[in-house]
Write a protein that holds these residues in place. Structure first.
Motif, mmCIF file in Angstrom:
data_model
loop_
_atom_site.group_PDB
_atom_site.id
_atom_site.type_symbol
_atom_site.label_atom_id
_atom_site.label_comp_id
_atom_site.label_asym_id
_atom_site.label_seq_id
_atom_site.Cartn_x
_atom_site.Cartn_y
_atom_site.Cartn_z
ATOM 1 N N ALA A 1 -5.809 0.209 2.347
ATOM 2 C CA ALA A 1 -5.359 -0.263 1.030
ATOM 3 C C ALA A 1 -6.580 -0.571 0.162
ATOM 4 O O ALA A 1 -7.558 -1.162 0.630
ATOM 5 C CB ALA A 1 -4.492 -1.503 1.181
ATOM 6 N N SER B 1 -3.660 3.515 -1.477
ATOM 7 C CA SER B 1 -4.272 3.541 -0.158
ATOM 8 C C SER B 1 -5.057 4.837 -0.051
ATOM 9 O O SER B 1 -4.564 5.908 -0.433
ATOM 10 C CB SER B 1 -3.210 3.487 0.941
ATOM 11 O OG SER B 1 -3.808 3.621 2.216
ATOM 12 N N ALA C 1 0.849 -1.191 0.000
ATOM 13 C CA ALA C 1 0.000 0.000 0.000
ATOM 14 C C ALA C 1 0.886 1.244 0.000
ATOM 15 O O ALA C 1 0.939 1.999 0.965
ATOM 16 C CB ALA C 1 -0.940 -0.015 1.199
#
Length: 189
Positions: free
Chosen positions: A56, A29, A7
């Motif tokens: 995420a 994210s 992420a």
């Protein structure tokens, strides 16, 4: 297990994971970095790493999600990414001839558990001349890096020595990430 999802949009983190053979998929994210006001920089990077991992986008339920946040700390002051050339100049002059810390918070979501840790590396900077700072700023390299420098780029010229993880200074302590992944998955190193 669906695999590892990073992420982070940091090309440096992706390069580090590839370098050590950790396959992953990069995802965005929706977490908004707030740099939460706290007196504890370690608490801040750990919270931000966890926020990035939790937010995420487009990851399967059984995926391993990795989030990270890196900051530079000098004399208790957090130096994030500079917002202007003037801010980069001030940061580089502040770090010149000094010792600072690079701290990365890491969060992994795996098998319903949240694993959060951090890594700290001491960086000893050489004394910088004004022409070096100006040339570096003109290259635009410092503009997307915490503390306004990258050890993996031209900023390496000014690092006298480090105490700790080199990959942490780049943006992800891959050796510690590997250890934690092995432990969480029950794999012997």
């Amino acid at each position: 297990m669906s695999g590892l999802y990073l992420a982070s949009q940091s090309p440096r983190r992706t390069e580090l994971l590839h370098q050590v053979g950790i396959d992953h998929i990069v995802v965005t994210s929706s977490y908004v970095e707030k740099n939460v006001v706290t007196k504890d920089p370690i608490e801040m990077v750990r919270a931000q790493a966890l926020g990035k991992a939790r937010c995420a986008d487009n990851v399967p339920n059984d995926a391993i999600v990795l989030g990270a946040d890196t900051i530079v700390v000098f004399d208790g002051q957090v130096l994030g990414k500079p917002h202007s050339k003037d801010e980069a100049r001030v940061m580089l002059r502040t770090l010149s001839g000094q010792v600072h810390s690079v701290i990365t918070g890491v969060a992994m979501l795996i098998k319903g558990h949240e694993i959060v840790f951090h890594n700290e590396t001491k960086v000893y900077f050489k004394t910088l001349q004004d022409f070096e700072i100006e040339s570096y700023i003109d290259s635009l390299e410092p503009m997307d890096k915490a503390g306004a420098y990258g050890i993996q780029g031209k900023g390496a010229l000014w690092v006298d020595k480090i105490e700790g993880s080199y990959s942490n200074v780049v943006g992800l302590p891959v050796e510690q990430v590997y250890e934690e992944l092995c432990k969480a998955l029950g794999v012997k190193e």
